[in-house]
Design an enzyme around this catalytic site. Structure first.
Site, PDB file in Angstrom:
ATOM      1  N   GLU A  12       1.043   0.364 -13.316  1.00 25.38           N
ATOM      2  CA  GLU A  12      -0.085   0.710 -12.673  1.00 25.38           C
ATOM      3  C   GLU A  12      -0.918   1.956 -13.576  1.00 25.38           C
ATOM      4  O   GLU A  12      -0.247   3.081 -13.987  1.00 25.38           O
ATOM      5  CB  GLU A  12       0.079   0.435 -11.095  1.00 25.38           C
ATOM      6  CG  GLU A  12      -1.546   0.361 -10.474  1.00 25.38           C
ATOM      7  CD  GLU A  12      -1.125   0.482  -9.288  1.00 25.38           C
ATOM      8  OE1 GLU A  12      -0.693   0.416  -8.280  1.00 25.38           O
ATOM      9  OE2 GLU A  12      -1.774   1.560  -8.465  1.00 25.38           O
ATOM     10  N   TYR A  44      -8.215  -1.078  -8.071  1.00 21.03           N
ATOM     11  CA  TYR A  44     -10.476  -1.485  -8.816  1.00 21.03           C
ATOM     12  C   TYR A  44     -10.992  -0.483  -7.521  1.00 21.03           C
ATOM     13  O   TYR A  44      -9.993  -0.219  -6.253  1.00 21.03           O
ATOM     14  CB  TYR A  44      -9.860  -2.845  -7.647  1.00 21.03           C
ATOM     15  CG  TYR A  44     -10.987  -3.792  -7.541  1.00 21.03           C
ATOM     16  CD1 TYR A  44     -11.383  -4.240  -9.115  1.00 21.03           C
ATOM     17  CD2 TYR A  44     -11.922  -4.146  -6.330  1.00 21.03           C
ATOM     18  CE1 TYR A  44     -12.900  -4.641  -8.977  1.00 21.03           C
ATOM     19  CE2 TYR A  44     -12.894  -4.774  -6.390  1.00 21.03           C
ATOM     20  CZ  TYR A  44     -13.336  -5.174  -7.567  1.00 21.03           C
ATOM     21  OH  TYR A  44     -14.633  -6.085  -8.172  1.00 21.03           O
ATOM     22  N   ASP A 104      -9.614  -0.087   1.555  1.00 14.36           N
ATOM     23  CA  ASP A 104     -10.088   0.694   2.961  1.00 14.36           C
ATOM     24  C   ASP A 104     -11.582   0.549   2.629  1.00 14.36           C
ATOM     25  O   ASP A 104     -12.303   0.280   1.686  1.00 14.36           O
ATOM     26  CB  ASP A 104      -8.857   1.947   2.956  1.00 14.36           C
ATOM     27  CG  ASP A 104      -7.524   1.552   2.776  1.00 14.36           C
ATOM     28  OD1 ASP A 104      -7.300   0.485   4.095  1.00 14.36           O
ATOM     29  OD2 ASP A 104      -7.497   1.994   1.742  1.00 14.36           O
ATOM     30  N   LYS A 162       0.571 -14.160   4.010  1.00  8.11           N
ATOM     31  CA  LYS A 162      -0.297 -13.978   2.827  1.00  8.11           C
ATOM     32  C   LYS A 162       0.305 -15.084   1.844  1.00  8.11           C
ATOM     33  O   LYS A 162      -0.093 -15.503   0.931  1.00  8.11           O
ATOM     34  CB  LYS A 162      -0.088 -12.485   2.595  1.00  8.11           C
ATOM     35  CG  LYS A 162      -1.071 -12.577   1.641  1.00  8.11           C
ATOM     36  CD  LYS A 162      -1.486 -10.563   1.203  1.00  8.11           C
ATOM     37  CE  LYS A 162      -0.940  -9.378   1.573  1.00  8.11           C
ATOM     38  NZ  LYS A 162      -1.063  -8.075   1.826  1.00  8.11           N
ATOM     39  N   GLN A 209       0.399  16.465  -5.518  1.00  7.45           N
ATOM     40  CA  GLN A 209       0.299  15.350  -5.964  1.00  7.45           C
ATOM     41  C   GLN A 209       1.677  14.621  -4.669  1.00  7.45           C
ATOM     42  O   GLN A 209       0.970  13.565  -4.233  1.00  7.45           O
ATOM     43  CB  GLN A 209       1.177  14.935  -6.677  1.00  7.45           C
ATOM     44  CG  GLN A 209       1.530  13.301  -7.534  1.00  7.45           C
ATOM     45  CD  GLN A 209       2.206  12.980  -8.011  1.00  7.45           C
ATOM     46  OE1 GLN A 209       2.762  13.944  -8.434  1.00  7.45           O
ATOM     47  NE2 GLN A 209       2.003  11.902  -9.048  1.00  7.45           N
TER      48      GLN A 209
HETATM   49  P1  FAD Z   1      -3.809  -6.950   4.493  1.00  3.15           P
HETATM   50  O1  FAD Z   1      -2.826  -7.624   3.714  1.00  3.15           O
HETATM   51  O2  FAD Z   1      -5.061  -7.410   4.707  1.00  3.15           O
HETATM   52  O3  FAD Z   1      -3.405  -6.454   5.905  1.00  3.15           O
HETATM   53  C1  FAD Z   1      -4.493  -4.945   6.715  1.00  3.15           C
HETATM   54  C2  FAD Z   1      -3.839  -4.950   7.301  1.00  3.15           C
HETATM   55  O4  FAD Z   1      -4.880  -6.035   8.278  1.00  3.15           O
HETATM   56  C3  FAD Z   1      -2.163  -4.773   7.974  1.00  3.15           C
HETATM   57  O5  FAD Z   1      -1.850  -3.775   9.071  1.00  3.15           O
HETATM   58  C4  FAD Z   1      -1.627  -5.931   8.824  1.00  3.15           C
HETATM   59  O6  FAD Z   1      -0.634  -5.931   9.517  1.00  3.15           O
HETATM   60  C5  FAD Z   1      -3.653  -6.225   9.549  1.00  3.15           C
HETATM   61  N1  FAD Z   1      -3.452  -7.661   9.226  1.00  3.15           N
HETATM   62  C6  FAD Z   1      -3.269  -9.080   8.112  1.00  3.15           C
HETATM   63  N2  FAD Z   1      -3.387 -10.200   8.281  1.00  3.15           N
HETATM   64  C7  FAD Z   1      -4.080 -10.212   9.865  1.00  3.15           C
HETATM   65  C8  FAD Z   1      -4.082 -11.263  11.036  1.00  3.15           C
HETATM   66  N3  FAD Z   1      -4.608 -12.255  10.670  1.00  3.15           N
HETATM   67  N4  FAD Z   1      -4.530 -10.275  12.139  1.00  3.15           N
HETATM   68  C9  FAD Z   1      -4.559  -9.105  12.775  1.00  3.15           C
HETATM   69  N5  FAD Z   1      -3.868  -8.079  11.844  1.00  3.15           N
HETATM   70  C10 FAD Z   1      -3.775  -8.818   9.982  1.00  3.15           C
HETATM   71  N6  FAD Z   1      -7.182  -0.330  -2.662  1.00  3.15           N
HETATM   72  C11 FAD Z   1      -8.139  -0.150  -3.061  1.00  3.15           C
HETATM   73  O7  FAD Z   1      -9.116   0.281  -3.265  1.00  3.15           O
HETATM   74  N7  FAD Z   1      -8.203  -0.418  -4.844  1.00  3.15           N
HETATM   75  C12 FAD Z   1      -6.844  -0.704  -5.379  1.00  3.15           C
HETATM   76  O8  FAD Z   1      -6.996  -1.018  -6.424  1.00  3.15           O
HETATM   77  C13 FAD Z   1      -5.477  -1.376  -4.762  1.00  3.15           C
HETATM   78  N8  FAD Z   1      -4.028  -1.628  -5.071  1.00  3.15           N
HETATM   79  C14 FAD Z   1      -3.176  -1.569  -4.530  1.00  3.15           C
HETATM   80  C15 FAD Z   1      -1.954  -1.745  -4.018  1.00  3.15           C
HETATM   81  C16 FAD Z   1      -0.947  -1.629  -3.880  1.00  3.15           C
HETATM   82  C17 FAD Z   1       0.185  -2.403  -4.729  1.00  3.15           C
HETATM   83  C18 FAD Z   1      -0.788  -1.149  -2.604  1.00  3.15           C
HETATM   84  C19 FAD Z   1      -0.091  -1.852  -1.729  1.00  3.15           C
HETATM   85  C20 FAD Z   1      -2.330  -1.548  -1.855  1.00  3.15           C
HETATM   86  C21 FAD Z   1      -3.687  -1.045  -2.887  1.00  3.15           C
HETATM   87  N9  FAD Z   1      -4.646  -0.425  -2.404  1.00  3.15           N
HETATM   88  C22 FAD Z   1      -6.025  -0.447  -3.637  1.00  3.15           C
HETATM   89  C23 FAD Z   1      -4.548   0.042  -1.147  1.00  3.15           C
HETATM   90  C24 FAD Z   1      -5.210  -1.452  -0.210  1.00  3.15           C
HETATM   91  O9  FAD Z   1      -6.071  -2.138  -0.426  1.00  3.15           O
HETATM   92  C25 FAD Z   1      -4.999  -1.207   1.537  1.00  3.15           C
HETATM   93  O10 FAD Z   1      -3.679  -0.604   1.338  1.00  3.15           O
HETATM   94  C26 FAD Z   1      -5.708  -1.403   2.356  1.00  3.15           C
HETATM   95  O11 FAD Z   1      -5.736  -0.508   3.642  1.00  3.15           O
HETATM   96  C27 FAD Z   1      -4.288  -3.034   2.939  1.00  3.15           C
HETATM   97  O12 FAD Z   1      -5.008  -3.992   1.602  1.00  3.15           O
HETATM   98  P2  FAD Z   1      -4.413  -5.069   1.873  1.00  3.15           P
HETATM   99  O13 FAD Z   1      -3.870  -5.998   0.728  1.00  3.15           O
HETATM  100  O14 FAD Z   1      -2.356  -5.065   2.234  1.00  3.15           O
HETATM  101  O15 FAD Z   1      -4.074  -5.649   3.080  1.00  3.15           O
END
Ligand code: FAD
Length: 280
Positions: A12, A44, A104, A162, A209
């Site tokens: 990454e 992103y 976030d 998902k 870090q």
């Molecule tokens: P989701 O899958 O939507 O989950 C978020 C929360 O919502 C979880 O607690 C889940 O349990 C809950 N949830 C999901 N569906 C439901 C539902 N139907 N009802 C109730 N609760 C639900 N952030 C950035 O800004 N830029 C990046 O490039 C970036 N890259 C990342 C790469 C990786 C590999 C990872 C692991 C994270 C990355 N992140 C990045 C951080 C990510 O955006 C955050 O962790 C964010 O808080 C959650 O994103 P998600 O896509 O996992 O969310």
């Protein structure tokens, strides 16, 4: 484990924050390319800041380096119209794979704005992308659960949604204790999550870090890693070596367990990443 099993290896990277650093990024990417990863993903900015840079970088990886590239894409702060524009730009740039994330809340965004987002969860984004584009879509997962989820089980139930919506593979949040990852894999499999899951590894090379990483990811720090920081934290080069050694041991153990993939959070550090690869 069968002889044919291959643990994929991926990296990454992130777009440099300052414009003047951007020129050097292509040289850096070439050096990452020489490590021959199966794919490179590019992050992103929160709320979609510097989205164009993610597209430029992934396009370079895909077209110039001829390595599969994954563009991260978040939906916080985005309308369907913004997303459609972004998808067209990705297509024009020759990028065919995305990591669909919710993102976030940026510090500048109010709770009200955050809660009014058009795509509420990453699953909504995954579904939309699968229905309206030809993009291959991956998703994020959390071996120690996402920080907002009330329980590990509930987080996994949403992860299954998902995958059912079309996430064809998953990349995990970083973790420092492999037992959490194995527990997560067992549970995910028992719930019918059968897509490839790439294990996120962050090499820790300074004490500072680790502090930042833990506060952002919520990952737990095992005693062994805490002891390394206590013993070497003050000595830059010893700390770097010990951190690399820890990551290498983590990766070796994961490979022995036959995991689908190792995804290194490179932090754009070529020296550290290359050293890890050479030790493996
Ligand atoms: P989701 O899958 O939507 O989950 C978020 C929360 O919502 C979880 O607690 C889940 O349990 C809950 N949830 C999901 N569906 C439901 C539902 N139907 N009802 C109730 N609760 C639900 N952030 C950035 O800004 N830029 C990046 O490039 C970036 N890259 C990342 C790469 C990786 C590999 C990872 C692991 C994270 C990355 N992140 C990045 C951080 C990510 O955006 C955050 O962790 C964010 O808080 C959650 O994103 P998600 O896509 O996992 O969310």
């Amino acid at each position: 484990m069968s002889q044919e099993h291959k643990t994929h290896f991926s990296l990454e990277v992130f777009p440099p924050k300052k414009e003047e650093e951007f020129d050097n990024v292509y040289q850096l990417l070439r050096e990452f390319g020489r490590l021959k990863p199966d794919f490179i993903s590019c992050t992103y900015g929160a709320g979609g800041s510097r989205a164009g840079k993610t597209i430029e970088i992934t396009s370079f990886i895909q077209k110039e380096l001829q390595i599969p590239a994954i563009a991260h894409i978040t939906c916080v702060g985005f309308t369907k119209e913004d997303l459609d524009k972004n998808c067209t730009a990705l297509k024009d740039a020759g990028v065919t794979h995305v990591l669909a994330l919710r993102g976030d809340r940026p510090q500048t965004m109010s709770d009200e704005q955050f809660n009014q987002r058009e795509f509420y969860y990453a699953t909504d984004l995954v579904r939309y992308l699968r229905e309206h584009t030809d993009l291959s879509v991956a998703g994020a997962c959390y071996p120690e659960k996402h920080f907002e989820a009330p329980s590990f089980e509930e987080d996994l139930r949403h992860l299954k949604e998902k995958v059912d919506a079309g996430a064809g593979s998953l990349i995990s949040q970083m973790f420092f204790d492999n037992t959490f990852f194995y527990r997560f894999l067992d549970k995910a499999k028992s719930m019918g999550i059968n897509v490839p899951i790439h294990a996120g590894i962050m090499p820790i090379t300074t004490a500072k870090q680790l502090g930042t990483t833990v506060s952002l990811s919520g990952s737990s720090v095992p005693k062994e890693l805490a002891d390394i920081i206590a013993a070497y934290g003050e000595n830059k080069e010893d700390m770097r070596k010990a951190g690399i050694d820890y990551a290498v041991r983590q990766i070796r153990d994961l490979k022995e367990h036959g995991v689908d993939g190792i995804h290194i959070y490179s932090m754009n550090k070529i020296k550290t990443t290359a050293e890890i690869c050479s030790m493996l």
